[in-house]
Design a protein around this motif. Structure first.
Motif, mmCIF file in Angstrom:
data_model
loop_
_atom_site.group_PDB
_atom_site.id
_atom_site.type_symbol
_atom_site.label_atom_id
_atom_site.label_comp_id
_atom_site.label_asym_id
_atom_site.label_seq_id
_atom_site.Cartn_x
_atom_site.Cartn_y
_atom_site.Cartn_z
ATOM 1 N N ASN A 74 0.759 -1.299 -0.047
ATOM 2 C CA ASN A 74 -0.061 0.085 0.021
ATOM 3 C C ASN A 74 0.879 1.222 -0.086
ATOM 4 O O ASN A 74 0.533 2.339 0.623
ATOM 5 N N ARG A 75 1.983 1.302 -0.745
ATOM 6 C CA ARG A 75 2.841 2.211 -0.592
ATOM 7 C C ARG A 75 2.509 3.580 -1.086
ATOM 8 O O ARG A 75 2.725 4.577 -0.419
ATOM 9 N N SER A 76 1.643 3.483 -1.978
ATOM 10 C CA SER A 76 1.062 4.784 -2.801
ATOM 11 C C SER A 76 0.030 5.313 -1.783
ATOM 12 O O SER A 76 -0.161 6.639 -1.745
ATOM 13 N N LYS A 77 -0.777 4.611 -0.924
ATOM 14 C CA LYS A 77 -1.744 4.946 -0.137
ATOM 15 C C LYS A 77 -1.022 5.585 1.036
ATOM 16 O O LYS A 77 -1.497 6.524 1.754
ATOM 17 N N VAL A 78 0.054 4.828 1.650
ATOM 18 C CA VAL A 78 0.518 4.973 2.996
ATOM 19 C C VAL A 78 1.795 6.133 3.062
ATOM 20 O O VAL A 78 1.605 7.084 3.723
ATOM 21 N N LEU A 79 2.481 6.150 2.107
ATOM 22 C CA LEU A 79 3.615 7.045 2.022
ATOM 23 C C LEU A 79 3.587 8.601 2.084
ATOM 24 O O LEU A 79 4.301 9.355 2.597
ATOM 25 N N PRO A 80 2.426 8.742 1.242
ATOM 26 C CA PRO A 80 2.180 10.241 1.364
ATOM 27 C C PRO A 80 1.798 10.884 2.807
ATOM 28 O O PRO A 80 1.634 12.063 3.030
ATOM 29 N N ARG A 81 1.418 9.850 3.565
ATOM 30 C CA ARG A 81 0.951 10.362 5.016
ATOM 31 C C ARG A 81 1.969 10.368 5.880
ATOM 32 O O ARG A 81 2.063 10.522 7.217
ATOM 33 N N VAL A 82 3.280 10.016 5.212
ATOM 34 C CA VAL A 82 4.491 9.834 6.439
ATOM 35 C C VAL A 82 5.402 10.622 5.865
ATOM 36 O O VAL A 82 5.786 10.917 4.736
ATOM 37 N N GLY A 83 6.353 11.445 6.887
ATOM 38 C CA GLY A 83 7.540 11.968 6.631
ATOM 39 C C GLY A 83 8.566 11.285 7.266
ATOM 40 O O GLY A 83 8.477 10.933 8.181
ATOM 41 N N ALA A 84 9.842 11.267 6.303
ATOM 42 C CA ALA A 84 10.856 10.470 7.109
ATOM 43 C C ALA A 84 12.076 11.152 6.958
ATOM 44 O O ALA A 84 12.195 11.992 5.863
ATOM 45 N N LEU A 85 12.972 11.114 7.682
ATOM 46 C CA LEU A 85 14.324 11.465 7.784
ATOM 47 C C LEU A 85 15.168 10.273 8.085
ATOM 48 O O LEU A 85 15.238 9.832 9.215
ATOM 49 N N VAL A 86 15.906 9.495 7.105
ATOM 50 C CA VAL A 86 16.623 8.578 7.484
ATOM 51 C C VAL A 86 18.182 8.884 7.159
ATOM 52 O O VAL A 86 18.572 9.203 6.332
ATOM 53 N N GLU A 87 18.851 8.737 8.369
ATOM 54 C CA GLU A 87 20.338 9.231 8.540
ATOM 55 C C GLU A 87 20.469 10.378 7.748
ATOM 56 O O GLU A 87 19.567 11.099 8.101
ATOM 57 N N SER A 88 21.471 10.751 7.165
ATOM 58 C CA SER A 88 21.786 12.387 6.820
ATOM 59 C C SER A 88 21.011 12.714 5.437
ATOM 60 O O SER A 88 20.923 11.800 4.718
ATOM 61 N N PRO A 89 20.012 13.626 5.612
ATOM 62 C CA PRO A 89 19.258 14.120 4.519
ATOM 63 C C PRO A 89 20.345 14.278 3.093
ATOM 64 O O PRO A 89 21.404 15.113 3.404
ATOM 65 N N ALA A 90 19.923 13.763 2.004
ATOM 66 C CA ALA A 90 20.640 13.985 0.867
ATOM 67 C C ALA A 90 20.350 15.311 0.205
ATOM 68 O O ALA A 90 19.510 15.533 -0.860
ATOM 69 N N ASN A 153 2.944 17.569 4.970
ATOM 70 C CA ASN A 153 2.186 17.713 6.099
ATOM 71 C C ASN A 153 1.706 16.300 6.589
ATOM 72 O O ASN A 153 0.645 15.880 6.803
ATOM 73 N N PRO A 154 2.786 15.379 7.083
ATOM 74 C CA PRO A 154 2.243 14.232 7.299
ATOM 75 C C PRO A 154 1.947 13.963 8.609
ATOM 76 O O PRO A 154 1.928 14.798 9.641
ATOM 77 N N ASP A 155 1.266 12.807 8.924
ATOM 78 C CA ASP A 155 0.390 12.554 10.081
ATOM 79 C C ASP A 155 1.670 11.753 11.074
ATOM 80 O O ASP A 155 1.536 11.687 12.418
ATOM 81 N N LEU A 156 2.462 10.925 10.253
ATOM 82 C CA LEU A 156 3.493 10.363 11.027
ATOM 83 C C LEU A 156 4.825 10.713 10.430
ATOM 84 O O LEU A 156 4.944 10.778 9.344
ATOM 85 N N LEU A 157 5.736 10.963 11.613
ATOM 86 C CA LEU A 157 6.963 11.341 11.065
ATOM 87 C C LEU A 157 8.013 10.338 11.817
ATOM 88 O O LEU A 157 7.829 9.776 12.908
ATOM 89 N N ILE A 158 9.063 9.793 10.688
ATOM 90 C CA ILE A 158 9.835 8.512 11.196
ATOM 91 C C ILE A 158 11.193 9.216 11.100
ATOM 92 O O ILE A 158 11.535 9.446 9.992
ATOM 93 N N LEU A 159 11.779 9.436 12.213
ATOM 94 C CA LEU A 159 13.281 10.150 11.882
ATOM 95 C C LEU A 159 14.374 9.402 12.664
ATOM 96 O O LEU A 159 14.175 8.788 13.679
ATOM 97 N N ASP A 160 15.388 9.009 11.800
ATOM 98 C CA ASP A 160 16.396 8.158 12.305
ATOM 99 C C ASP A 160 17.538 9.130 12.787
ATOM 100 O O ASP A 160 18.023 9.818 11.773
ATOM 101 N N GLU A 161 17.794 9.132 14.032
ATOM 102 C CA GLU A 161 18.825 9.900 14.610
ATOM 103 C C GLU A 161 18.622 11.400 14.235
ATOM 104 O O GLU A 161 19.764 11.791 13.610
ATOM 105 N N PRO A 162 17.481 11.987 14.323
ATOM 106 C CA PRO A 162 17.600 13.370 14.236
ATOM 107 C C PRO A 162 18.496 14.528 14.914
ATOM 108 O O PRO A 162 18.680 15.454 14.106
ATOM 109 N N ALA A 163 18.968 13.772 16.189
ATOM 110 C CA ALA A 163 20.060 14.614 16.731
ATOM 111 C C ALA A 163 21.330 14.515 16.291
ATOM 112 O O ALA A 163 22.443 15.048 16.880
#
Ligand SMILES: Nc1ncnc2c1ncn2[C@@H]1O[C@H](COP(=O)(O)OP(=O)(O)OP(=O)(O)O)[C@@H](O)[C@H]1O
Ligand SMILES: [Mg+2]
Length: 303
Positions: A74-90, A153-163
């Motif tokens: 369900n990637r096309s349905k789910v991913l628009p509602r998620v914001g992600a930062l995985v390791e360092s942003p490119a 404007n995601p409902d869920l933010l998934i942040l990998d080591e934001p600090a």
């Protein structure tokens, strides 16, 4: 009703790289609106879990559900509602902050300039939006990375080591920013090995090591667990022998010349009474500060 679904759910989630299990039958649920900490030492499996959560890699076993939907199908349905930062942003160093947001916005199918203004405001880069990103500090780059994650404007933010890579002032800014996003009702899932960070902002934490969940609890529950006391006495070794005969004193030991032990019913006054009654007059008795760092080390002590 979709609103009742958990924000994030891992069910028996596993990932093997060759023979090594990077993630090992992980079960985890994060409810809507939580500020959730996902903790583990280097190599524990945090990034691997997050990559599976975002559908970037396939699990070897098990599934991830985001906002009630299984991710892979369900990637096309789910991913628009998620914001992600995985390791360092490119990020593109030769473009301005604003133009970076525009480029990433285009990848999402276009984001109105008004939203870009809002995001710049949220991440406190409004005054620097026209400067090239290569002139930004680490903290500014990290905030811009978070800005990219916020564009839709995601409902869920998934942040990998934001600090990651932030100095103490940058960490405080990031913490305030994450708190205000959670206060708006977003679910925030952050991975970290900067435990003091998570302790201050997260309501619940999961601790993983070697890919396995080893603890899942509200932060206050971990911190409120019966603590230990440190005692200064003339003959610490003899005291340890006496303490270990007590049901509550099994873990007594000497560290840096001080005796470390639990107390009867967790009470300092009962411990002092025991010491006096047994002829171990203490020079001092102090309750040890327990923070998540101690708990983490005691739970992951083998690594
Ligand atoms: N693409 C890959 N191929 C092979 N092994 C991998 C791969 N990615 C990760 N691993 C291994 O999986 C384990 C978990 O790695 P992962 O990056 O998920 O840990 P982490 O908790 O994010 O660590 P860190 O705090 O260092 O970021 C490690 O042993 C790592 O070497
Ligand atoms: Mg990682």
């Amino acid at each position: 009703m979709i609103g009742a679904q958990p924000a994030f759910r891992a069910i028996g989630l596993s990932k093997a790289y060759g023979k090594r299990l990077a993630v090992d039958r992980l079960d985890l649920q994060v409810d809507r609106g939580e500020l959730f900490g996902f903790l583990g030492p280097n190599g524990a499996g945090k990034t691997t879990t997050i990559r599976m959560a975002l559908g970037l890699i396939a699990p070897t076993n098990g599934t991830v559900e985001i906002l009630g939907a299984e991710v892979r199908h369900n990637r096309s349905k789910v991913l628009p509602r998620v914001g992600a930062l995985v390791e360092s942003p490119a990020l593109y160093g030769y473009l301005s902050g604003r133009n970076n947001l525009r480029v990433f916005g285009d990848l999402l199918g276009g984001v109105p300039e008004k939203r870009i203004d809002e995001v710049l405001e949220i991440i406190s880069l409004t005054g620097r939006d026209k400067d090239k990103v290569k002139t930004y500090s680490m903290g500014m780059k990290q905030r811009l990375g978070l800005g990219v994650a916020l564009l839709n404007n995601p409902d869920l933010l998934i942040l990998d080591e934001p600090a990651n890579g932030l100095d103490p002032a940058g960490i405080v800014e990031m913490r305030d920013l994450l708190r205000s996003l959670a206060a708006e009702g977003k679910t925030v899932f952050i991975s970290s090995h900067v435990l003091s960070e998570v302790q201050q902002i997260c309501t619940r934490v999961a601790i993983i090591n070697h890919g396995k969940l080893i603890r899942l609890a509200p932060v206050h529950e971990l911190l409120d667990a019966p603590g230990e006391f440190e005692i200064k006495v003339d003959s610490p070794d003899a005291l340890v022998v006496a303490l270990r005969l007590q049901p509550w004193g099994q873990e007594a030991r000497v560290e840096h010349g001080l005796v470390i032990t639990r107390a009867p019913q967790g009470r300092g006054r009962d411990l002092i009474a025991f010491l006096v009654q047994n002829g171990h007059q203490p020079d001092s008795v102090g309750e040890r500060q327990r923070d998540l760092e101690d708990i983490f080390l005691s739970l992951t002590g083998d690594s």
